[in-house]
Write a protein that holds these residues in place. Structure first.
Motif, PDB file in Angstrom:
ATOM      1  N   LEU A 445       0.645  -1.081  -0.046  1.00 32.74           N
ATOM      2  CA  LEU A 445       0.101  -0.162  -0.239  1.00 32.74           C
ATOM      3  C   LEU A 445       0.777   1.253   0.130  1.00 32.74           C
ATOM      4  CD1 LEU A 445      -2.409  -1.130   2.878  1.00 32.74           C
ATOM      5  CD2 LEU A 445      -2.852  -1.214   0.627  1.00 32.74           C
ATOM      6  N   GLY A 446       2.062   1.265   0.368  1.00 35.73           N
ATOM      7  CA  GLY A 446       3.006   2.629   0.579  1.00 35.73           C
ATOM      8  C   GLY A 446       3.033   2.519   2.015  1.00 35.73           C
ATOM      9  N   ALA A 447       4.244   2.922   2.366  1.00 37.57           N
ATOM     10  CA  ALA A 447       4.468   3.373   3.718  1.00 37.57           C
ATOM     11  C   ALA A 447       3.540   4.238   4.416  1.00 37.57           C
ATOM     12  CB  ALA A 447       6.262   3.765   3.716  1.00 37.57           C
ATOM     13  N   ARG A 448       3.251   5.285   4.193  1.00 38.10           N
ATOM     14  CA  ARG A 448       2.432   6.233   4.603  1.00 38.10           C
ATOM     15  C   ARG A 448       0.994   5.601   4.859  1.00 38.10           C
ATOM     16  NH1 ARG A 448       0.503  12.169   2.654  1.00 38.10           N
ATOM     17  NH2 ARG A 448      -0.621  12.746   4.642  1.00 38.10           N
ATOM     18  N   THR A 449       0.293   4.812   3.966  1.00 40.98           N
ATOM     19  CA  THR A 449      -0.949   4.513   4.474  1.00 40.98           C
ATOM     20  C   THR A 449      -0.717   3.334   5.666  1.00 40.98           C
ATOM     21  OG1 THR A 449      -1.952   4.736   2.291  1.00 40.98           O
ATOM     22  CG2 THR A 449      -3.119   2.896   3.416  1.00 40.98           C
ATOM     23  N   ALA A 450       0.345   2.384   5.410  1.00 39.22           N
ATOM     24  CA  ALA A 450       0.517   1.307   6.274  1.00 39.22           C
ATOM     25  C   ALA A 450       0.860   2.031   7.752  1.00 39.22           C
ATOM     26  CB  ALA A 450       1.513   0.454   5.662  1.00 39.22           C
ATOM     27  N   ALA A 451       1.556   2.942   7.758  1.00 38.30           N
ATOM     28  CA  ALA A 451       1.972   3.557   8.860  1.00 38.30           C
ATOM     29  C   ALA A 451       0.603   4.202   9.573  1.00 38.30           C
ATOM     30  CB  ALA A 451       3.016   4.695   8.784  1.00 38.30           C
ATOM     31  N   GLU A 452      -0.059   4.846   8.945  1.00 40.81           N
ATOM     32  CA  GLU A 452      -1.320   5.571   9.607  1.00 40.81           C
ATOM     33  C   GLU A 452      -2.452   4.373  10.037  1.00 40.81           C
ATOM     34  OE1 GLU A 452      -1.834   9.564   6.767  1.00 40.81           O
ATOM     35  OE2 GLU A 452      -3.233   8.050   6.689  1.00 40.81           O
ATOM     36  N   VAL A 453      -2.437   3.224   9.566  1.00 42.68           N
ATOM     37  CA  VAL A 453      -3.344   2.466  10.306  1.00 42.68           C
ATOM     38  C   VAL A 453      -2.668   1.722  11.098  1.00 42.68           C
ATOM     39  CG1 VAL A 453      -4.882   0.178   9.650  1.00 42.68           C
ATOM     40  CG2 VAL A 453      -4.339   1.825   7.755  1.00 42.68           C
ATOM     41  N   GLU A 464     -15.507   6.896  20.988  1.00 42.93           N
ATOM     42  CA  GLU A 464     -16.306   7.642  20.141  1.00 42.93           C
ATOM     43  C   GLU A 464     -16.099   7.799  18.761  1.00 42.93           C
ATOM     44  OE1 GLU A 464     -13.610  10.549  22.534  1.00 42.93           O
ATOM     45  OE2 GLU A 464     -14.724   8.565  23.072  1.00 42.93           O
ATOM     46  N   TYR A 465     -14.821   7.074  18.458  1.00 36.90           N
ATOM     47  CA  TYR A 465     -14.234   6.935  17.367  1.00 36.90           C
ATOM     48  C   TYR A 465     -15.211   5.936  16.341  1.00 36.90           C
ATOM     49  CZ  TYR A 465     -10.192  10.193  16.914  1.00 36.90           C
ATOM     50  OH  TYR A 465      -9.329  11.490  17.128  1.00 36.90           O
ATOM     51  N   GLY A 466     -15.820   5.118  16.936  1.00 41.19           N
ATOM     52  CA  GLY A 466     -16.590   4.018  16.458  1.00 41.19           C
ATOM     53  C   GLY A 466     -15.780   2.708  16.528  1.00 41.19           C
ATOM     54  N   ASP A 467     -16.560   1.593  15.687  1.00 38.32           N
ATOM     55  CA  ASP A 467     -15.851   0.176  15.683  1.00 38.32           C
ATOM     56  C   ASP A 467     -15.564   0.254  14.224  1.00 38.32           C
ATOM     57  OD1 ASP A 467     -18.154   0.020  14.153  1.00 38.32           O
ATOM     58  OD2 ASP A 467     -18.840  -1.585  15.042  1.00 38.32           O
ATOM     59  N   ASP A 468     -15.520   1.077  13.401  1.00 33.47           N
ATOM     60  CA  ASP A 468     -14.996   0.971  12.002  1.00 33.47           C
ATOM     61  C   ASP A 468     -13.475   1.713  11.781  1.00 33.47           C
ATOM     62  OD1 ASP A 468     -14.504   0.991   9.315  1.00 33.47           O
ATOM     63  OD2 ASP A 468     -16.683   1.444   8.546  1.00 33.47           O
ATOM     64  N   LEU A 469     -12.562   0.722  11.552  1.00 36.70           N
ATOM     65  CA  LEU A 469     -11.246   1.083  11.718  1.00 36.70           C
ATOM     66  C   LEU A 469     -10.874   2.093  10.383  1.00 36.70           C
ATOM     67  CD1 LEU A 469      -8.230   0.784  12.624  1.00 36.70           C
ATOM     68  CD2 LEU A 469      -8.052  -1.185  11.077  1.00 36.70           C
ATOM     69  N   PRO A 534      -7.855   2.857  -1.294  1.00 33.65           N
ATOM     70  CA  PRO A 534      -9.213   3.337  -0.702  1.00 33.65           C
ATOM     71  C   PRO A 534      -9.051   2.996   0.788  1.00 33.65           C
ATOM     72  CG  PRO A 534      -9.684   2.371  -2.697  1.00 33.65           C
ATOM     73  CD  PRO A 534      -8.219   2.044  -2.453  1.00 33.65           C
ATOM     74  N   ASP A 535      -9.459   3.966   1.640  1.00 38.10           N
ATOM     75  CA  ASP A 535      -9.595   3.900   3.169  1.00 38.10           C
ATOM     76  C   ASP A 535      -9.915   2.351   3.684  1.00 38.10           C
ATOM     77  OD1 ASP A 535      -8.391   6.203   3.361  1.00 38.10           O
ATOM     78  OD2 ASP A 535     -10.198   7.180   4.336  1.00 38.10           O
ATOM     79  N   ASP A 536     -11.045   1.880   3.134  1.00 41.53           N
ATOM     80  CA  ASP A 536     -11.640   0.660   3.769  1.00 41.53           C
ATOM     81  C   ASP A 536     -10.480  -0.552   3.557  1.00 41.53           C
ATOM     82  OD1 ASP A 536     -13.728   2.335   4.262  1.00 41.53           O
ATOM     83  OD2 ASP A 536     -15.354   1.090   3.292  1.00 41.53           O
ATOM     84  N   SER A 537     -10.491  -0.542   2.094  1.00 40.51           N
ATOM     85  CA  SER A 537      -9.507  -1.792   1.761  1.00 40.51           C
ATOM     86  C   SER A 537      -7.956  -1.573   2.427  1.00 40.51           C
ATOM     87  CB  SER A 537      -9.384  -2.054   0.194  1.00 40.51           C
ATOM     88  OG  SER A 537      -8.804  -0.587  -0.311  1.00 40.51           O
ATOM     89  N   ALA A 538      -7.312  -0.675   2.600  1.00 46.49           N
ATOM     90  CA  ALA A 538      -6.431  -0.357   3.214  1.00 46.49           C
ATOM     91  C   ALA A 538      -6.452  -0.812   4.810  1.00 46.49           C
ATOM     92  CB  ALA A 538      -5.967   1.194   3.096  1.00 46.49           C
ATOM     93  N   VAL A 603     -13.840  -3.744   7.096  1.00 48.21           N
ATOM     94  CA  VAL A 603     -14.326  -4.747   6.060  1.00 48.21           C
ATOM     95  C   VAL A 603     -13.296  -4.909   5.120  1.00 48.21           C
ATOM     96  CG1 VAL A 603     -15.992  -4.566   3.950  1.00 48.21           C
ATOM     97  CG2 VAL A 603     -16.410  -3.250   6.118  1.00 48.21           C
ATOM     98  N   ILE A 604     -13.349  -6.242   4.735  1.00 48.00           N
ATOM     99  CA  ILE A 604     -12.369  -6.981   3.749  1.00 48.00           C
ATOM    100  C   ILE A 604     -13.127  -7.742   2.524  1.00 48.00           C
ATOM    101  CG2 ILE A 604     -10.265  -6.828   5.376  1.00 48.00           C
ATOM    102  CD1 ILE A 604     -10.954  -9.774   5.868  1.00 48.00           C
TER     103      ILE A 604
END
Length: 860
Positions: A445-453, A464-469, A534-538, A603-604
């Motif tokens: 995915l790239g270092a930035r995306t992986a690092a954020e998740v 309060e952020y919810g249960d959806d990563l 995209p956010d969900d798949s990442a 979701v995957i």
């Protein structure tokens, strides 16, 4: 300008000469000093030669928490009349305030652990102080073991101090090689104890759950303390959620309510640790138990609860659990009330309960997930941790589970040696699961995306952020709260670590290390991605890479089955309810529930699940006993998740046989056809085994018979294909194979355990051998035994005679006929002769003619 008056007022000063002498003579020491004596601030300054005139040394102080590390460094700098970053600095994950002139550096134990892996000699450091070692954090225990290894093999001149207010001083002295124990008698102000148990019983904590009634009671005790005592109130609660709930119940109190915990913003932490001109209520987790002095506190309210890590290895779930705080923790907490003046502690439990509390908190090494510890030990060159000087050895089961995880993520080889990939993962400062997700996710995915998740997973976002990563990631990006600020800093750190430049730097550091030889890295085989998905798949891919056994397939709205075999559910109203597949990042199991509750997931799709959990993919024939019959199918599975199934027409006979045996074990040998003769034969053989043993087989126990299935159920079992075929097997005919033919004893079966026994009347009466531990039973009408003086025997064992009335009803039971004829017969005769007048009832049965007929038949 050095604040000499403040330094002179610290009580630990009296113990410093003894500590210096102990280090000069032994090189290690245990320092026991009550809270508020200055062990965290004065001792490092003296050992560094910054005060007191001693030789200049470089000192590293290891604290268990970031907030304590910052506070200790700032306090020492203040005592020297400086700002942090000069002679005294600090380093915590993501933040370093130190310079070339820094002599005393305060770090977290995690930071020190990383330094030791990069430079085992700890070059340039003269003294290490392990502060608050009583808390028994896993990193602290590991650091202590590594440092002792360094002293023994590389740097015997390195000095080591284990410091705490309440600790197992004898245990630490033993681990440190018989180190001297130096005790400081602090100036402790008296602390009055007020026992304040709830008026009504509350439910004990279970998992993360705390009875709301308990929190309401704690809030009421805080209000009571504000009314009854002066000064600030420090209230200890187990976690952030409980702090928020109690804060919500303190609306309208005449005091500022502050919340302090590891996630609290730096501004709030500074406000708590500063002198205020108004009254305050500070709601805190265990971070305020030690190392921190909260000025103005005269009252402590102790909920009596704490959080400890727990791991459910069977379900693959790890979480914190709420427990009763130990007596040592209670002493630490109450001491906060008497650091500056006489104070009061309100304990929210009954005095009678206090003595039943654990003496010390549970060491993390006994209860926590050991994957990160096992990786550190492998990188150190001791995969089993057998050579490490630890206060408590790691549990074998937890270490085995940790090694399985490390092999699965490619961090260690199957033989236990660390790989080059494992060395890099260890230096990321992450759990090995998250390190795997960062490295493999960066490639895809790239270092930035992986690092954020991964940053979201390394510190769970607020509820309060919810249960959806994926949604939590979007909220963190846009958020201006304290969590979002920490998340951004951690994401930047991880991005640098995962980038090619970070990879090169770390490889160089690893090459200079004396860790075990590197093995081949085992990556996912994907080419690096140039941009973010995209956010969900990442989010889903990263979570699945971190927790592959938690990929889950829907089996109903809101219900899922994880690859580990654990059921999982998402909450009502969750956006994840309609997903076909999930990657579960955070879950726990509520009390009395068979299903885990998803706290955070993404979701995957099936392809992502297959890719991330490829090591769990299996395909092959499945032949097993299920729902009362044999099921044969070709199946593809992802762990416990069924992906594709088709019936098998010609299953492997060996698998069929094994499944049928499983069915017999599960449901018993009653699945076979047991005729009356077969049951009788089994009972006869059972009697001979109990009586004579030797060659006569044990047939009474199903398990014993199934262990010898090859000896008596073949070839019928090999020809069977389903339950109905088992019902056609003649169990009696099969049992004949177990007779001791080779020993020549089989031919004596009818002699030793006859099926029938002839009685004086000429009748052949069937013997009952079914009594499990008793004698064979002969049930016969009384008149048929007239003239029989002695009890018949079978294989030398007297039978148990059930004497029946002419109507076949029990009249008497005896194993001694001679005694019965002399005594018991008279009572039976008196009772039955009037009821059965047509049958003979002689006065002398010993000389009477045995018969099965009435008097009339006898006269004819």
């Amino acid at each position: 300008m050095i604040r000499t008056a403040a330094l002179d007022a610290l009580p630990v000063r009296e113990a410093v000469p003894a500590l210096v002498s102990a280090l000069d003579g032994h090189g290690t020491a245990v320092l026991c000093a009550p809270p508020g004596t200055g062990k965290t601030t004065l001792v490092p300054l003296v050992l560094a030669g910054l005060v007191g005139g001693g030789p200049r040394r470089r000192v590293v102080v290891a604290e268990p928490r970031r907030i304590a590390a910052r506070a200790a460094a700032r306090r020492m700098a203040w005592l020297l009349g400086e700002q942090a970053g000069g002679a005294v600095g600090f380093t915590v994950r993501g933040e370093r305030v130190a310079g070339p002139d820094t002599v005393v550096e305060v770090v977290t134990t995690g930071v020190l652990l990383q330094r030791l892996q990069r430079d085992q000699e700890l070059a340039g450091v003269d003294v290490v102080v392990l502060d608050e070692c009583h808390e028994r954090h896993l990193d602290a225990d590991t650091v202590a073991a590594f440092l002792l290894d360094v002293r023994e093999t590389l740097r015997p001149e390195l000095r080591l101090v284990a410091a705490s207010a309440t600790t197992d001083s004898a245990g630490w002295a033993r681990v440190l090689g018989g180190a001297p124990v130096v005790e400081a008698a602090g100036v402790s102000y008296p602390v009055e104890t007020v026992w304040a148990p709830p008026a009504r019983p509350v439910r004990p904590p279970h998992g993360m759950r705390v009875d709301p009634a308990q929190l309401t009671h704690v809030a009421s005790v805080v209000r009571r303390a504000l009314a009854e005592r002066d000064g600030d109130v420090l209230c200890f609660l187990p976690g952030v959620g409980e702090i928020a709930r109690v804060a919500g119940q303190l609306g309208g109190v005449d005091a500022e309510v502050l919340q302090i915990h590891g996630r609290a913003p730096a501004a709030v932490q500074d406000a708590v640790l500063s002198v205020a001109d108004h009254r305050r209520v500070i709601l805190s987790t265990a971070v305020a138990e030690s190392s921190l002095t909260v000025p103005g506190v005269r009252v402590v309210v102790d909920s009596g609860l704490a959080r400890e890590p727990r791991v459910d290895h069977a379900r693959g779930l790890g979480a914190l659990a709420t427990v009763r705080a130990s007596r040592a923790a209670g002493r630490q907490r109450s001491g906060r009330a008497g650091r500056e003046a006489p104070g009061t502690v309100y304990r929210c439990w009954a005095e009678a309960e206090d003595g039943r509390l654990a003496a010390f908190p549970s060491p993390e090494i006994r209860i926590a997930d050991l994957a990160q510890f096992a990786l550190q030990a492998a990188c150190w060159g001791d995969p089993d941790a057998a050579g490490l000087a630890l206060l408590d050895p790691p549990p074998a089961g937890a270490m085995a589970a940790a090694r399985e995880v490390l092999v699965a993520v490619g961090a260690v080889s199957p033989a236990g040696g660390v790989t080059a990939r494992g060395q890099r993962m260890a230096r990321l400062g992450l759990h090995p699961r998250l390190a795997r997700a960062l490295l493999d996710g960066s490639a895809a995915l790239g270092a930035r995306t992986a690092a954020e998740v991964v940053a979201l997973l390394s510190e769970e976002p607020p509820r309060e952020y919810g249960d959806d990563l994926a949604a939590a990631r979007r909220r963190a990006r846009a958020g201006g709260d304290a969590y979002a600020a920490r998340w951004r800093a951690e994401a930047r750190r991880l991005e640098r670590a995962a980038s090619p430049a970070g990879r090169t730097a770390e490889t160089g550091a690893g090459a200079a290390s004396s860790a075990s030889p590197a093995c081949e890295a085992r990556g996912p085989g994907r080419s690096p991605g140039s941009g973010a998905a995209p956010d969900d798949s990442a989010a889903g891919l990263i979570a699945a890479l971190a927790f592959p056994e938690r990929v889950a397939k829907a089996r109903g709205e809101g219900a899922f089955l994880m690859a580990s075999g654990t059921a999982a559910e998402v909450g009502d109203g969750s956006g994840l309810r309609q997903a076909a597949w999930l990657a579960v990042a955070v879950a726990d199991r509520p009390p009395h529930s068979a299903s885990a509750r998803v706290r955070l997931g993404a979701v995957i799709d099936e392809d992502t699940a297959r890719s991330a959990a490829a090591h769990l993919l299996t395909a092959g024939e499945e032949v097993r006993w299920e729902d009362g019959d044999l099921v044969a199918r070709a199946a593809e599975r992802l762990g416990a998740i069924e992906l594709a199934v088709r019936p098998l027409r010609t299953p492997d006979p060996a698998l069929v046989r094994a499944a049928l045996l499983d069915g017999l074990r599960a449901e018993g040998l009653g699945l076979l056809r047991w005729s009356p003769d077969a049951l009788t034969l089994r009972a006869r053989l059972g009697f001979l085994h109990r009586t004579l043993g030797g060659a006569w087989p044990d047939v009474a126990d199903d398990r014993a018979l199934l262990e010898r299935a090859d000896d008596w159920l073949e070839p019928e079992l090999s020809r069977a294909r389903r339950r109905a075929d088992l019902g056609r097997i003649d169990a009696g005919q099969a049992l004949n194979r177990l007779l001791p033919w080779a020993a020549g004893e089989a031919v004596r079966l009818d002699e030793l355990a006859p099926e029938r026994l002839e009685v004086p009347s000429g009748s052949r009466i069937r013997l009952d051998y079914s009594a499990e531990h008793g004698q064979p039973v002969l049930a016969v009408k009384l008149q048929e035994l007239f003239g029989l003086a002695e009890t018949p025997k079978v294989a030398g064992v007297p039978v148990l005679v059930h004497l029946l009335s002419p109507a076949g009803r029990p009249a008497a039971v005896t194993a001694d006929l001679a005694s019965f004829w002399q005594g018991g017969y008279r009572a039976v005769r008196a009772e039955l002769r009037g009821r059965y007048p047509k049958h003979p009832w002689p006065e002398d049965p010993a000389t009477a003619e045995p018969t099965r007929h009435t008097n009339a038949r006898l006269r004819r």
